[in-house]
Design a protein around this motif. Structure first.
Motif, PDB file in Angstrom:
ATOM      1  N   VAL A   8     -50.719   7.112  -0.151  1.00  0.00           N
ATOM      2  CA  VAL A   8     -49.868   8.207   0.334  1.00  0.00           C
ATOM      3  C   VAL A   8     -50.656   9.087   1.306  1.00  0.00           C
ATOM      4  O   VAL A   8     -50.178   9.422   2.392  1.00  0.00           O
ATOM      5  CB  VAL A   8     -49.331   9.046  -0.853  1.00  0.00           C
ATOM      6  N   ALA A   9     -51.870   9.454   0.921  1.00  0.00           N
ATOM      7  CA  ALA A   9     -52.695  10.322   1.761  1.00  0.00           C
ATOM      8  C   ALA A   9     -53.063   9.652   3.085  1.00  0.00           C
ATOM      9  O   ALA A   9     -53.002  10.278   4.153  1.00  0.00           O
ATOM     10  CB  ALA A   9     -53.961  10.729   1.003  1.00  0.00           C
ATOM     11  N   GLU A  10     -53.430   8.375   3.041  1.00  0.00           N
ATOM     12  CA  GLU A  10     -53.795   7.665   4.272  1.00  0.00           C
ATOM     13  C   GLU A  10     -52.595   7.524   5.206  1.00  0.00           C
ATOM     14  O   GLU A  10     -52.727   7.684   6.428  1.00  0.00           O
ATOM     15  CB  GLU A  10     -54.387   6.291   3.942  1.00  0.00           C
ATOM     16  N   GLU A  11     -51.427   7.243   4.641  1.00  0.00           N
ATOM     17  CA  GLU A  11     -50.203   7.137   5.462  1.00  0.00           C
ATOM     18  C   GLU A  11     -49.885   8.490   6.094  1.00  0.00           C
ATOM     19  O   GLU A  11     -49.538   8.574   7.272  1.00  0.00           O
ATOM     20  CB  GLU A  11     -49.033   6.658   4.609  1.00  0.00           C
ATOM     21  N   TRP A  12     -49.987   9.557   5.310  1.00  0.00           N
ATOM     22  CA  TRP A  12     -49.753  10.903   5.827  1.00  0.00           C
ATOM     23  C   TRP A  12     -50.711  11.197   6.983  1.00  0.00           C
ATOM     24  O   TRP A  12     -50.300  11.688   8.036  1.00  0.00           O
ATOM     25  CB  TRP A  12     -49.929  11.932   4.701  1.00  0.00           C
ATOM     26  N   ALA A  13     -52.004  10.892   6.800  1.00  0.00           N
ATOM     27  CA  ALA A  13     -53.008  11.165   7.830  1.00  0.00           C
ATOM     28  C   ALA A  13     -52.709  10.393   9.111  1.00  0.00           C
ATOM     29  O   ALA A  13     -52.821  10.945  10.219  1.00  0.00           O
ATOM     30  CB  ALA A  13     -54.406  10.826   7.308  1.00  0.00           C
ATOM     31  N   GLU A  14     -52.328   9.141   8.967  1.00  0.00           N
ATOM     32  CA  GLU A  14     -52.018   8.319  10.149  1.00  0.00           C
ATOM     33  C   GLU A  14     -50.812   8.889  10.899  1.00  0.00           C
ATOM     34  O   GLU A  14     -50.834   9.018  12.125  1.00  0.00           O
ATOM     35  CB  GLU A  14     -51.761   6.872   9.748  1.00  0.00           C
ATOM     36  N   ARG A  15     -49.766   9.246  10.168  1.00  0.00           N
ATOM     37  CA  ARG A  15     -48.556   9.793  10.804  1.00  0.00           C
ATOM     38  C   ARG A  15     -48.840  11.154  11.444  1.00  0.00           C
ATOM     39  O   ARG A  15     -48.353  11.448  12.540  1.00  0.00           O
ATOM     40  CB  ARG A  15     -47.429   9.883   9.783  1.00  0.00           C
ATOM     41  N   TYR A  16     -49.619  11.987  10.767  1.00  0.00           N
ATOM     42  CA  TYR A  16     -49.954  13.309  11.288  1.00  0.00           C
ATOM     43  C   TYR A  16     -50.775  13.180  12.578  1.00  0.00           C
ATOM     44  O   TYR A  16     -50.480  13.830  13.583  1.00  0.00           O
ATOM     45  CB  TYR A  16     -50.740  14.085  10.232  1.00  0.00           C
ATOM     46  N   ALA A  17     -51.789  12.326  12.545  1.00  0.00           N
ATOM     47  CA  ALA A  17     -52.631  12.125  13.733  1.00  0.00           C
ATOM     48  C   ALA A  17     -51.815  11.539  14.888  1.00  0.00           C
ATOM     49  O   ALA A  17     -51.972  11.961  16.038  1.00  0.00           O
ATOM     50  CB  ALA A  17     -53.813  11.220  13.392  1.00  0.00           C
ATOM     51  N   ARG A  18     -50.944  10.582  14.589  1.00  0.00           N
ATOM     52  CA  ARG A  18     -50.108   9.977  15.633  1.00  0.00           C
ATOM     53  C   ARG A  18     -49.211  11.035  16.275  1.00  0.00           C
ATOM     54  O   ARG A  18     -49.071  11.098  17.507  1.00  0.00           O
ATOM     55  CB  ARG A  18     -49.296   8.831  15.034  1.00  0.00           C
ATOM     56  N   ALA A  19     -48.606  11.906  15.462  1.00  0.00           N
ATOM     57  CA  ALA A  19     -47.739  12.964  15.990  1.00  0.00           C
ATOM     58  C   ALA A  19     -48.547  13.952  16.830  1.00  0.00           C
ATOM     59  O   ALA A  19     -48.100  14.381  17.896  1.00  0.00           O
ATOM     60  CB  ALA A  19     -47.034  13.685  14.842  1.00  0.00           C
ATOM     61  N   TRP A  20     -49.749  14.277  16.378  1.00  0.00           N
ATOM     62  CA  TRP A  20     -50.590  15.229  17.108  1.00  0.00           C
ATOM     63  C   TRP A  20     -51.008  14.639  18.451  1.00  0.00           C
ATOM     64  O   TRP A  20     -50.946  15.300  19.488  1.00  0.00           O
ATOM     65  CB  TRP A  20     -51.825  15.579  16.284  1.00  0.00           C
ATOM     66  N   ARG A  21     -51.416  13.367  18.455  1.00  0.00           N
ATOM     67  CA  ARG A  21     -51.792  12.714  19.724  1.00  0.00           C
ATOM     68  C   ARG A  21     -50.649  12.753  20.726  1.00  0.00           C
ATOM     69  O   ARG A  21     -50.865  12.927  21.923  1.00  0.00           O
ATOM     70  CB  ARG A  21     -52.175  11.255  19.476  1.00  0.00           C
ATOM     71  N   ALA A  22     -49.440  12.561  20.220  1.00  0.00           N
ATOM     72  CA  ALA A  22     -48.255  12.540  21.081  1.00  0.00           C
ATOM     73  C   ALA A  22     -47.762  13.946  21.426  1.00  0.00           C
ATOM     74  O   ALA A  22     -46.850  14.089  22.244  1.00  0.00           O
ATOM     75  CB  ALA A  22     -47.140  11.751  20.390  1.00  0.00           C
ATOM     76  N   GLY A  23     -48.337  14.966  20.787  1.00  0.00           N
ATOM     77  CA  GLY A  23     -47.854  16.330  21.001  1.00  0.00           C
ATOM     78  C   GLY A  23     -46.465  16.526  20.418  1.00  0.00           C
ATOM     79  O   GLY A  23     -45.723  17.397  20.861  1.00  0.00           O
ATOM     80  N   ASP A  24     -46.112  15.723  19.420  1.00  0.00           N
ATOM     81  CA  ASP A  24     -44.772  15.744  18.831  1.00  0.00           C
ATOM     82  C   ASP A  24     -44.763  16.652  17.600  1.00  0.00           C
ATOM     83  O   ASP A  24     -44.926  16.201  16.462  1.00  0.00           O
ATOM     84  CB  ASP A  24     -44.356  14.313  18.457  1.00  0.00           C
TER      85      ASP A  24
END
Length: 134
Positions: A8-24
């Motif tokens: 759960v934590a790793e999935e959250w981190a991946e999604r959070y980082a992906r959104a941040w990279r995209a500025g979303d």
């Protein structure tokens, strides 16, 4: 059935980082529960996803050439995450953002409670800390 909180934590981190990279920031806000509580020292407490989204508005209109987010420890329903981000804002210029979060997850894997220790400094600084150590 037992939930694998590491996953759960790793999935959250991946999604959070992906959104941040995209500025979303909308995608980032969706990772929080409706009634999340987010605490940042000297900035106070934000309650609810809507308040979190308003807090994230300061990061809109920026580019994020480097985003690192690492889950360092998971215990029970909580994770400790460290982050390092470089950004370029059209008016404020370059900055480096670094910090750590203690995140609690709800049953849906969304952020329920956060303690966020953050530092923002002008300019881009090379990545340091655990990511650069072998």
């Amino acid at each position: 059935m037992t939930t694998d909180m590491h996953a759960v934590a790793e999935e959250w981190a991946e999604r959070y980082a992906r959104a941040w990279r995209a500025g979303d920031m909308d995608a980032m806000a969706q990772l929080y529960s409706e009634d999340c509580v987010h605490y940042v020292p000297f900035q106070g407490i934000k309650r609810g996803r809507k308040a979190i989204r308003q807090m994230l508005a300061r990061y809109e209109d920026s580019e994020y050439p480097e985003v690192r987010l690492e889950i360092v420890l998971v215990e029970g329903d909580r994770a400790y995450a460290e982050y390092w981000v470089t950004c370029v804002h059209p008016e404020r210029g370059k900055a480096t953002i670094a910090g750590c979060n203690v995140v609690r997850f709800d049953a849906d894997g969304r952020t329920d409670r956060v303690r966020d220790l953050i530092a923002i400094t002008p300019g881009h600084f090379p990545l340091d800390g655990p990511w650069t150590q072998s």
